[in-house]
Design a protein around this motif. Structure first.
Motif, PDB file in Angstrom:
ATOM      1  N   UNK A 268       0.838  -1.202   0.000  1.00 45.27           N
ATOM      2  CA  UNK A 268       0.000   0.000   0.000  1.00 45.27           C
ATOM      3  C   UNK A 268       0.869   1.247   0.000  1.00 45.27           C
ATOM      4  N   UNK A 269       1.883   1.260   0.837  1.00 47.44           N
ATOM      5  CA  UNK A 269       2.777   2.422   0.935  1.00 47.44           C
ATOM      6  C   UNK A 269       3.467   2.688  -0.392  1.00 47.44           C
ATOM      7  N   UNK A 270       4.087   1.667  -0.960  1.00 49.40           N
ATOM      8  CA  UNK A 270       4.878   1.834  -2.184  1.00 49.40           C
ATOM      9  C   UNK A 270       3.994   2.196  -3.377  1.00 49.40           C
ATOM     10  N   UNK A 271       2.900   1.478  -3.547  1.00 49.49           N
ATOM     11  CA  UNK A 271       2.025   1.718  -4.704  1.00 49.49           C
ATOM     12  C   UNK A 271       1.438   3.127  -4.672  1.00 49.49           C
ATOM     13  N   UNK A 272       0.942   3.547  -3.520  1.00 46.38           N
ATOM     14  CA  UNK A 272       0.341   4.877  -3.426  1.00 46.38           C
ATOM     15  C   UNK A 272       1.368   5.976  -3.676  1.00 46.38           C
ATOM     16  N   UNK A 273       2.548   5.846  -3.106  1.00 48.10           N
ATOM     17  CA  UNK A 273       3.568   6.883  -3.300  1.00 48.10           C
ATOM     18  C   UNK A 273       4.015   6.959  -4.755  1.00 48.10           C
ATOM     19  N   UNK A 274       4.167   5.804  -5.393  1.00 50.86           N
ATOM     20  CA  UNK A 274       4.573   5.799  -6.801  1.00 50.86           C
ATOM     21  C   UNK A 274       3.488   6.401  -7.699  1.00 50.86           C
ATOM     22  N   UNK A 275       2.235   6.043  -7.449  1.00 55.60           N
ATOM     23  CA  UNK A 275       1.138   6.554  -8.277  1.00 55.60           C
ATOM     24  C   UNK A 275       0.990   8.056  -8.125  1.00 55.60           C
ATOM     25  N   UNK A 276       0.970   8.538  -6.883  1.00 57.00           N
ATOM     26  CA  UNK A 276       0.812   9.970  -6.660  1.00 57.00           C
ATOM     27  C   UNK A 276       2.017  10.747  -7.185  1.00 57.00           C
ATOM     28  N   UNK A 277       3.219  10.186  -7.046  1.00 55.72           N
ATOM     29  CA  UNK A 277       4.413  10.860  -7.554  1.00 55.72           C
ATOM     30  C   UNK A 277       4.344  11.009  -9.075  1.00 55.72           C
ATOM     31  N   UNK A 278       3.938   9.957  -9.751  1.00 59.60           N
ATOM     32  CA  UNK A 278       3.854   9.996 -11.211  1.00 59.60           C
ATOM     33  C   UNK A 278       2.770  10.968 -11.669  1.00 59.60           C
ATOM     34  N   UNK A 279       1.615  10.920 -11.023  1.00 58.74           N
ATOM     35  CA  UNK A 279       0.502  11.790 -11.427  1.00 58.74           C
ATOM     36  C   UNK A 279       0.848  13.267 -11.259  1.00 58.74           C
ATOM     37  N   UNK A 280       1.396  13.620 -10.123  1.00 56.68           N
ATOM     38  CA  UNK A 280       1.668  15.034  -9.864  1.00 56.68           C
ATOM     39  C   UNK A 280       2.882  15.540 -10.635  1.00 56.68           C
TER      40      UNK A 280
END
Length: 299
Positions: A268-280
């Motif tokens: 959960x930690x890794x996936x969310x951080x990667x997704x939000x980092x890429x989107x923003x």
């Protein structure tokens, strides 16, 4: 790569490391002074609305403020006695993984012409959004808590003793930064000197800075990023893309493991951080690309 080509790399790497060191040492000591006098604890009540939004106990406010101003080890030391569930540990990990050590890391980002306001607001609101999203995840997505002895804060008899200890720790960190930045930049220049890689130099600059920061963290990765920026090896949009990505997703292995040992969900930690980092990071590049030319000024 011979001596004549290594010398410029060494000069650039040492110059970049020096820039980072001038930021790390004084701010590191300042953060310890804040904790020594208990100033963080005195304003922790201001963060209770944040703990409520993240569905964390109000006692977690001191953990959050310590993580935001100091580091993740301080946050964990205050959170460990609270008996948080694996889901609560995950929420805390997601928020603080994105929004921590703001004093040091915001100053480093500012060296890349990224405004302090943008850096702080981005990390706070993205951290809040990502952490709040976890509150909707079902409990069965999280395992059982893992008990582990949390780090404890040393007690100091006098201010002078604390100051000396803080200075020693800052110097050790500074030496680690110097050695790592020098090695990485020299290695990067060697890679770029290869004929087969030379035509893709731009991609190498961006990718290497991104990977370094994502794995090692802003404090280490910024040395490489500053070097590439000042050497005009990366465009403004590339710097903003990498900078935005790293502010949301950096030190992904170490930061995650610190919370996983208490039961937090790694995926959960890794996936969310990667997704939000890429989107923003993609969003900021789109903004820089399509906004009217006459309105273009630093964010």
């Amino acid at each position: 790569m011979n001596i004549s080509t290594i010398r410029p790399s060494l000069y650039r790497s040492l110059r970049s490391a020096w820039i980072v060191l001038k930021l790390i040492i004084p701010i590191y000591i300042f953060a310890d002074v804040l904790f020594y006098y208990g100033w963080l604890e005195k304003i922790s009540f201001l963060f209770t609305p944040l703990t409520a939004a993240l569905e964390l106990p109000k006692e977690a406010a001191l953990s959050i403020i310590s993580g935001m101003f100091l580091n993740l080890y301080a946050a964990i030391a205050f959170a460990a006695p609270l008996g948080l569930s694996p889901k609560e540990w995950t929420i805390l990990a997601v928020f603080l993984g994105i929004c921590h050590a703001l004093l040091v890391e915001t100053a480093i980002m500012h060296r890349l012409k990224i405004s302090r306001t943008y850096a702080v607001l981005l990390r706070f609101f993205v951290g809040l959004l990502a952490g709040w999203l976890v509150t909707f995840f079902p409990e069965n997505w999280f395992g059982e808590g893992v008990f582990y002895n949390a780090p404890t804060f040393p007690s100091y008899e006098t201010f002078a003793v604390m100051l000396l200890s803080s200075l020693q720790e800052a110097v050790v960190l500074a030496l680690e930064v110097v050695v790592l930045v020098v090695l990485i930049i020299v290695f990067l220049d060697f890679i770029k000197s290869l004929e087969t890689v030379n035509r893709y130099a731009k991609r190498v600059n961006t990718a290497f800075s991104l990977v370094t920061g994502t794995i090692l963290g802003i404090t280490y990765g910024a040395g490489v990023l500053i070097s590439e920026y000042e050497n005009a090896a990366m465009s403004t949009k590339e710097v903003w893309f990498v900078g935005t990505f790293l502010m949301i997703c950096h030190a992904i292995i170490e930061d995650t493991l610190l919370f996983v040992i208490f039961g937090a969900s790694a995926w959960v930690i890794v996936v969310l951080r990667l997704i939000f980092a890429l989107l923003f990071s993609l969003a900021i590049v789109a903004y820089l690309t399509y906004r009217p030319a006459q309105s273009r000024r630093p964010i």
